[in-house]
Design a protein around this motif. Sequence first.
Motif, PDB file in Angstrom:
ATOM      1  N   GLY A   1     -27.742 -15.797  33.900  1.00 25.20           N
ATOM      2  CA  GLY A   1     -27.009 -15.073  32.863  1.00 25.20           C
ATOM      3  C   GLY A   1     -25.713 -15.902  33.687  1.00 25.20           C
TER       4      GLY A   1
ATOM      5  N   THR B   1     -24.096  -9.291  31.854  1.00 22.64           N
ATOM      6  CA  THR B   1     -23.980  -8.391  31.574  1.00 22.64           C
ATOM      7  C   THR B   1     -25.746  -8.382  30.239  1.00 22.64           C
ATOM      8  N   LEU B   2     -25.667 -10.270  29.706  1.00 21.01           N
ATOM      9  CA  LEU B   2     -26.569 -10.282  29.005  1.00 21.01           C
ATOM     10  C   LEU B   2     -27.838 -11.023  29.935  1.00 21.01           C
TER      11      LEU B   2
ATOM     12  N   VAL C   1     -31.214  -8.807  30.034  1.00 22.38           N
ATOM     13  CA  VAL C   1     -32.606  -9.028  29.416  1.00 22.38           C
ATOM     14  C   VAL C   1     -33.120  -8.757  30.449  1.00 22.38           C
TER      15      VAL C   1
END
Length: 61
Positions: free
Chosen positions: A25, A40-41, A45
């Motif tokens: 990320g 955040t992603l 994930v």
Amino acid sequence: MKERDHKNEKNSMDGSYVGVGIAIGVALGVAFKNIPIGITLGVAVGAAMDGSRNRGSRKKK
């Protein structure tokens, strides 16, 4: 005693995909010039991957 060692070894791997997700990320965040969204992603994930790994090991038991 070997079972106990195996359990400790498994517990040491908990959350390892979250770290990998954060690293990916951050790299994507730097590439797209939006680091907070990348982190955040990456956390999302990584947590999903870690959760699916833990779910799979519970089904085997």
